[in-house]
Design a protein around this motif. Structure first.
Motif, PDB file in Angstrom:
ATOM      1  N   TYR A 134     -60.128  18.071  15.827  1.00 18.43           N
ATOM      2  CA  TYR A 134     -58.840  18.556  15.326  1.00 18.43           C
ATOM      3  C   TYR A 134     -58.462  19.837  16.055  1.00 18.43           C
ATOM      4  O   TYR A 134     -59.305  20.549  16.606  1.00 18.43           O
ATOM      5  CB  TYR A 134     -58.892  18.793  13.815  1.00 18.43           C
TER       6      TYR A 134
ATOM      7  N   HIS B  98     -58.237  14.688   6.559  1.00 18.18           N
ATOM      8  CA  HIS B  98     -58.488  13.654   7.558  1.00 18.18           C
ATOM      9  C   HIS B  98     -59.644  12.801   7.060  1.00 18.18           C
ATOM     10  O   HIS B  98     -60.802  13.209   7.141  1.00 18.18           O
ATOM     11  CB  HIS B  98     -58.815  14.289   8.908  1.00 18.18           C
TER      12      HIS B  98
ATOM     13  N   ALA C 193     -55.255  16.911  12.967  1.00 19.00           N
ATOM     14  CA  ALA C 193     -56.406  16.102  13.350  1.00 19.00           C
ATOM     15  C   ALA C 193     -56.060  15.221  14.547  1.00 19.00           C
ATOM     16  O   ALA C 193     -54.918  14.789  14.711  1.00 19.00           O
ATOM     17  CB  ALA C 193     -56.867  15.240  12.182  1.00 19.00           C
TER      18      ALA C 193
END
Length: 642
Positions: A52, A307, A41
């Motif tokens: 990402y 993430h 990410a």
């Protein structure tokens, strides 16, 4: 994007330093064409959406945005095995390797698609990471020296640690960059003071962990061994728990307080699970967050990252999936964000007025001027095509023992020419007077000649380390080979009637990539002296017996080719560009490259078409470096233009 309905006198030195490629990424939802090896990410800045990178064995980096579109750019002709993203989100470090002798770390500025750093290693790379502020790039090597530090301001190597770290497969620095921690598969967890380079603390911990991550403010360290997830107290080096898990993929990063992982049963069932942080000194039993049905077998998920609340997954087939951490009691299907909308062009050649393009299913005829795709004939999955005359083409398959066939494009009749006894390595059409021949190489050891007039097939040379061969106007076959085999030169001449073999005056370790106009031979030769590797494009005059170096690349390039059209010499020496040399005017230039690395080239009249590594084509002219268009053949057999 839009859909369509219709080098001899001067020595040019090409360096391996940072280069401006004058290219731009292609934006699409197309997947990788090989397994995804890493997902990272991009640090979110204020007001920015999720971004990402994915990296794959196809040599591509793809930067994905929240709208599920990716910027595709190929940086390597070998696989990318590791990826690291700098805190500024602009620099991307990659480890490129072919699994053998090629081991290289490079850093790319994604804003300009320029390479900022490049280093070759004799050992494999075991870890790759930027420091927390991006001041250093830290490279873990499979050598006694262990980790190396590079200052990202000027990419100079710097001695930050006053000891050899040994082999490490996990690296993390503190947010202040005052401390660095390394995990070694030998079973060591080491903390170093980055201000004075001294060892602060060293713990003996469990050996052989992979997918290592520090999390929960670096209090916990987790890793996988033998289908078991181990969690340690990173401050004490003591064990907290071990959890049995089927094919686990750890998803959490150092920013997380809980450990998320994906468990896969080997069929098509995936469970997202979590180990919750309890009071900062122990963790919960595995808690099921949600279950999915997903890809299996050669398309199974093999890497991923969490993430915030998003989880980004990459598969063995190159597909990208996106899920989230919201709990659910129902089993759902994984959401794939990629799609394969293009048919890969495997090879191409001149048509009488246009060009022929070969896919795994058919031969198509098209031109830049019309933009019309004309499907000529279906094929049997061959990988290569040669134009024989106005009505016929030859199809064959590289690295197989498949039949070599002639296809009449008017009648669609298929004629078998011969069946190789070994894997075909190279097949080239040649002419002596009015007689046509095929020069064939099998298994790096045999050179055979097929005579179209007599329909005869015979062996003209056998040896080891054979790379390429062409036939010239004087009736002789010229063979490029390794100089390690007898005769110990990289280029020889063989008389196909008498089998007399003559070593030729060319210096180098191995030659390949031959083309000829009948009198002059053009090729590639590698020269290695005192650990210095150079690659040259050369010409060899069959009349005078003299070789001349034309271009030089200050690295090894074992995949370069040459191509001759009239008085124009083309080569992709240097791995990232296509070079054009006009032998009449003595002028040369390099083409601005596409999102993918050039694989081969063909010319017909004033149209030049480049076949790129990802199966797309780029149109340009013989007179300047400008690419006129990049085309992809869609699965519904139409052109798509970037």
């Amino acid at each position: 994007m839009k859909k369509l309905t219709r080098f001899l006198i001067c020595l040019i030195i090409l360096t391996g330093a940072a280069v401006q490629l004058f290219a731009q990424a292609h934006i699409s939802t197309q997947s990788h064409q090989a397994q995804i090896t890493g997902v990272k990410a991009v640090p979110i800045k204020s007001g920015n959406e999720l971004e990402y990178f994915t990296a794959g064995d196809d040599g591509f980096l793809i930067k994905w945005t929240d709208n599920n579109e990716g910027e595709h750019y190929q940086i390597s002709d070998v696989g990318i095995k590791m990826i690291a993203v700098a805190p500024n989100g602009n620099y991307v470090a990659v480890y490129e390797s072919d699994g053998g002798s090629v081991n290289k770390v490079s850093v790319w500025d994604w804003r300009t698609l320029t390479r900022k750093f490049n280093k070759k290693y004799t050992d494999s790379i075991t870890s790759l990471e930027f420091s927390a502020k991006g001041t250093y790039l830290i490279v873990g090597t499979a050598s006694v020296d262990g980790a190396e530090f590079y200052n990202t301001s000027n990419w100079s190597k710097i001695n930050k640690i006053r000891a050899n770290t040994s082999i490490v497969n996990y690296i993390l620095t503190s947010d202040t960059e005052k401390t660095a921690v390394f995990y070694s598969p030998a079973g060591n967890l080491s903390y170093y003071n980055m201000q004075n380079g001294q060892l602060k603390e060293k713990f003996t911990v469990i050996q052989g962990l992979s997918q290592v991550v520090l999390y929960n403010s670096n209090v916990f360290l987790a890793g996988v061994r033998d289908n078991t997830i181990y969690v340690l107290n990173a401050y004490k080096g003591t064990s907290i728990t071990s959890i049995k898990a089927q094919n686990p993929i750890i998803l959490s990063t150092s920013k997380d307080s809980n450990l998320y992982y994906l468990e896969y049963d080997g069929k098509n069932n995936y469970d997202l699970k979590m180990l919750e942080n309890l009071d900062g000194n122990k963790v919960s039993n595995p808690r099921l967050v949600k279950s999915f049905r997903g890809p299996r077998g050669n398309a199974a998920i093999n890497t991923g990252v969490k993430h915030y609340t998003e989880i980004l997954l990459g598969s063995k087939s190159g597909a990208v999936y996106k899920i989230d951490t919201d709990p659910s009691l129902t089993t759902t299907n994984m959401t794939e964000i990629t799609e394969n909308t293009y048919s890969k062009i495997l090879d191409m050649c001149q048509a009488p007025t246009d060009f022929y393009f070969l896919t795994d299913k058919a031969i198509f005829k098209s031109s830049y001027d019309s933009g019309i795709v004309n499907k000529i004939v279906t094929t049997n999955g061959q990988t290569n095509i040669i134009n024989y005359d106005e009505n016929n083409v030859i199809t064959w398959s590289e690295a197989t023992r498949s039949k070599v066939e002639m296809i009449n494009l008017s009648t669609k009749a298929v004629t078998e020419l011969f069946t190789p006894t070994g894997n075909i390595q190279s097949l080239k059409l040649g002419k002596i007077g009015e007689k046509n021949y095929l020069v064939e190489i099998e298994s790096n050891s045999l050179v055979n000649l097929y005579d179209f007039t007599n329909k005869s097939f015979k062996q003209v040379y056998s040896g080891t380390g054979i790379q390429d061969a062409v036939i010239c106007d004087n009736g002789n076959v010229y063979i490029a080979k390794s100089s390690a085999s007898n005769p110990k030169v990289p280029l020889i001449c063989v008389n196909p009637d008498t089998y007399e073999t003559v070593p030729l005056s060319l210096n180098g370790n191995v030659s390949f990539g031959l083309s000829t106009d009948g009198v002059l031979i053009y090729g590639i030769v590698l020269q290695v002296t005192d650990n210095v590797q150079n690659t040259y494009v050369y010409s060899f005059n069959t009349t005078s017996g003299k070789a001349t170096n034309l271009l030089k690349f200050n690295e090894e390039d074992a995949e370069a080719f040459t191509y001759i059209y009239g008085n124009i010499l083309y080569t992709n020496i240097g791995k990232n560009k296509l070079y054009c040399y006009n032998m009449t005017t003595k002028k040369n230039f390099s083409y601005n490259r596409s999102a993918s690395i050039p694989k081969s080239v063909a010319q017909n009249g004033n149209r030049v078409v480049i076949l790129n590594n990802n199966g797309s084509i780029s149109w340009c002219g013989p007179g300047n470096s400008i690419l006129q268009a990049d085309w992809y053949l869609t699965t519904d057999e139409q052109w798509y233009e970037f």
